[in-house]
Design a protein around this motif. Structure first.
Motif, short mmCIF file in Angstrom:
data_model
loop_
_atom_site.label_atom_id
_atom_site.label_comp_id
_atom_site.label_asym_id
_atom_site.label_seq_id
_atom_site.Cartn_x
_atom_site.Cartn_y
_atom_site.Cartn_z
N LYS A 140 0.74 -1.15 0.03
CA LYS A 140 0.07 -0.10 -0.10
C LYS A 140 0.79 1.33 0.23
O LYS A 140 0.83 1.85 0.91
CB LYS A 140 -0.90 0.11 1.23
N PRO A 141 1.65 1.49 -0.94
CA PRO A 141 2.52 2.55 -1.04
C PRO A 141 1.85 4.01 -1.13
O PRO A 141 2.38 5.02 -0.31
CB PRO A 141 3.61 2.30 -2.09
N PHE A 142 0.83 4.07 -1.59
CA PHE A 142 0.19 5.49 -1.74
C PHE A 142 -0.53 5.86 -0.57
O PHE A 142 -0.36 6.91 -0.12
CB PHE A 142 -0.81 5.30 -2.84
N TYR A 144 0.77 4.60 2.48
CA TYR A 144 1.83 4.54 3.54
C TYR A 144 2.17 5.85 4.23
O TYR A 144 1.91 5.81 5.61
CB TYR A 144 3.06 4.00 2.76
N PRO A 145 2.27 7.03 3.46
CA PRO A 145 2.10 8.06 4.37
C PRO A 145 1.36 8.56 5.33
O PRO A 145 1.55 9.24 6.27
CB PRO A 145 2.35 9.32 3.29
N SER A 146 0.14 8.34 4.96
CA SER A 146 -0.98 8.47 5.83
C SER A 146 -1.15 7.44 6.97
O SER A 146 -1.32 7.75 8.16
CB SER A 146 -2.31 8.73 5.24
N LEU A 147 -0.99 6.14 6.47
CA LEU A 147 -1.03 5.11 7.45
C LEU A 147 -0.01 5.19 8.55
O LEU A 147 -0.07 4.86 9.69
CB LEU A 147 -1.21 3.86 6.74
N MET A 148 1.08 5.37 8.13
CA MET A 148 2.36 5.34 8.94
C MET A 148 3.02 6.65 9.03
O MET A 148 4.34 6.79 8.74
CB MET A 148 3.42 4.11 8.32
N SER A 149 2.37 7.51 9.60
CA SER A 149 3.09 8.87 9.61
C SER A 149 3.62 8.78 11.12
O SER A 149 3.65 7.70 11.89
CB SER A 149 1.88 9.75 9.85
N PRO A 150 4.56 9.58 11.32
CA PRO A 150 5.63 9.52 12.58
C PRO A 150 4.46 9.54 13.78
O PRO A 150 4.59 8.68 14.57
CB PRO A 150 6.02 10.87 12.42
N GLN A 151 3.48 10.15 13.58
CA GLN A 151 2.69 10.01 14.82
C GLN A 151 1.85 8.59 14.87
O GLN A 151 1.73 8.09 16.19
CB GLN A 151 1.39 11.09 14.88
N ASN A 152 1.58 8.21 13.90
CA ASN A 152 0.86 7.00 13.77
C ASN A 152 1.66 5.79 14.35
O ASN A 152 1.56 4.83 15.10
CB ASN A 152 0.31 6.36 12.84
#
Length: 362
Positions: A140-142, A144-152
C-alpha cells in the motif's frame, strides 16, 4: 502434575519440570543455590552481544536527524530497545532464577519473573510491528504516508509496549501458583502452566508467527511481481540476462524472508514445544541440558536481530564500517569539534535507502 521435585527454571516461557534426577539447587537442607557454569557463561555472552549490537543500532539512528525521520527506523529503534533490555535485564534475571534467587521473597520474585515476560514479549511484538510496517510499505505505497505517519508509528510502538506490559504482568495480578514452601524463585514452581502454554505460547507466540508468515508471503509475491515488471521494461538487456537478473533478485528476496522467519521460529519454538510436552505429559523426563539450551536459544533471538534486520541493510553496514574506521583512524587533536565521517553515506541518501529497502539485505 506428577510428584516430581521441582527443578530450576531460568526462563518465563518454561513451565515444565526437569528430569527426576536433576538436583534442586538451594533445597530445604540450607545449601547454597546451585550455579550451572556453562549456562551462566553462555547467557552472559549472549547478553553482551545483544546489548552491544542493539546499542549500536540505537546510536546510529538517534545521532542522525535524517535517519530519525524515517518511519521504518522508529520500529527498528523500538525493537533494539527491547532487545537491549532483554540482554541487560531479562538475562541476568533468568540467571538469578536458575539459581533459585531471590529466596523467600515472593513479591520480588514475581516482579522479576514478570519483568522477563514483559521484555521478551516486547521483542516479539517489535518483530511483528516491523512486518506490518513493511507490508504497508510494499503493498500500500500510496496509503503509506497517511497510515504510517510519525505520529501513527509512535502510537503503534507505544501500543505494543503497553500490550507487552499487560501480558507480562498478568502473573503479578494473581495468575500464578502459591509461592513454593522451600522459598525458591523458579518459574515452574510459581508461574501457572496454563498461562505459559495456552496464553503465552498459543496467543502471544504462535499468532505473531502466523501473522508474520502471512505478511511476508504477501510481501514476497508483490515484490516478485514488481521485480518482473521492472525487468520487462529493460529493452537494452538480452532476454537471458534479464531472466538471470530477475532470478537473482528473487533469490535474494526469498533468502531474506526465509532468514527472518527461520530465525524467529528456531529461537522460540523449541522452548515452547518443551513447555507443551511437559504440560501434556508431566511425567515425561526432559534432560536438563536440553532445557537450558532452548532457554539460551530463545534469548539469542535478541542478539541476532541486529544481524537479521539491520546489519544486512547497506546503509547500516556502511555506518558500522565507518564506526570501526573512526576507531582505528581517529581525527588528530588539531581538528577539535569535528567528527569522523569516513565511509558514511550522506544523510539524504541514508534516508532514501532506508525508505526504499523492502527487506533486510537490500
Amino acid at each position: 502434575m506428577a510428584s516430581v521435585p521441582p527443578a530450576t527454571n531460568a526462563f518465563p516461557n518454561s513451565s515444565f519440570l526437569l528430569t527426576p534426577t536433576t538436583s534442586c539447587p538451594g533445597s530445604s537442607n540450607g545449601s547454597l543455590p546451585g550455579l550451572d557454569v556453562p549456562y551462566f557463561l553462555t547467557e552472559t555472552t549472549t547478553a553482551v552481544l545483544s546489548v552491544a549490537g542493539n546499542l549500536f543500532i540505537c546510536t546510529v539512528i538517534l545521532r542522525d536527524r535524517k535517519l530519525r525521520a524515517v518511519v521504518t527506523n522508529h520500529f527498528l529503534v523500538s525493537l533494539a530497545a527491547a532487545d537491549v533490555l532483554v540482554g541487560a535485564v531479562a538475562i541476568p534475571c533468568a540467571q538469578m532464577a536458575d539459581a533459585g534467587l531471590p529466596r523467600g521473597q515472593p513479591t520480588l520474585c514475581l516482579l522479576m519473573l514478570c519483568t522477563l515476560l514483559i521484555f521478551t514479549q516486547a521483542s516479539v511484538f517489535g518483530l511483528l510491528a516491523i512486518a506490518v510496517e513493511r507490508y504497508i510499505s510494499i503493498l500500500k505505497p500510496f496509503q503509506y504516508p497517511s497510515l504510517m505517519s510519525p505520529q501513527n508509528s509512535l502510537l503503534v510502538i507505544l501500543s505494543s509496549w503497553v500490550l507487552a506490559t499487560f501480558i507480562g504482568s498478568l502473573p503479578l495480578m494473581g495468575w500464578h501458583k502459591p509461592f513454593p514452601p522451600d522459598g525458591q524463585c523458579t518459574f515452574n514452581a510459581f508461574i501457572e502452566d496454563t498461562y505459559e502454554v495456552y496464553f503465552n505460547f498459543v496467543a502471544c507466540m504462535l499468532v505473531p508467527l502466523a501473522a508474520m508468515l502471512v505478511l511476508y508471503s504477501r510481501i514476497f509475491l508483490e515484490a516478485k511481481r514488481q521485480i518482473r515488471k521492472v525487468a520487462e521494461r529493460e529493452v537494452d538487456v538480452s532476454r537471458h540476462a534479464r531472466r538471470r537478473r530477475v532470478l537473482h533478485k528473487e533469490l535474494r528476496l526469498a533468502t531474506s524472508l526465509f532468514i527472518i522467519l527461520f530465525c524467529f521460529a528456531l529461537c522460540w519454538l523449541p522452548l515452547h514445544v518443551i513447555n507443551t510436552l511437559r504440560l501434556i505429559c508431566p511425567g515425561c523426563p526432559v534432560p536438563s541440558p536440553l532445557v537450558l539450551a532452548t532457554i539460551v536459544l530463545s534469548h539469542a533471538n535478541s542478539a541476532i536481530n541486529p544481524v537479521v534486520y539491520v546489519f544486512r541493510m547497506r546503509s547500516f553496514r556502511q555506518a558500522f564500517m565507518a564506526a570501526f574506521s573512526c576507531a582505528w583512524h581517529p581525527l588528530p587533536a588539531s581538528a577539535p569539534g569535528k567528527f569522523c565521517t569516513s565511509g558514511l553515506m550522506p544523510s539524504n541518501q541514508l534516508e532514501l535507502a532506508s525508505r526504499n529497502s523492502a527487506l533486510p539485505g537490500k
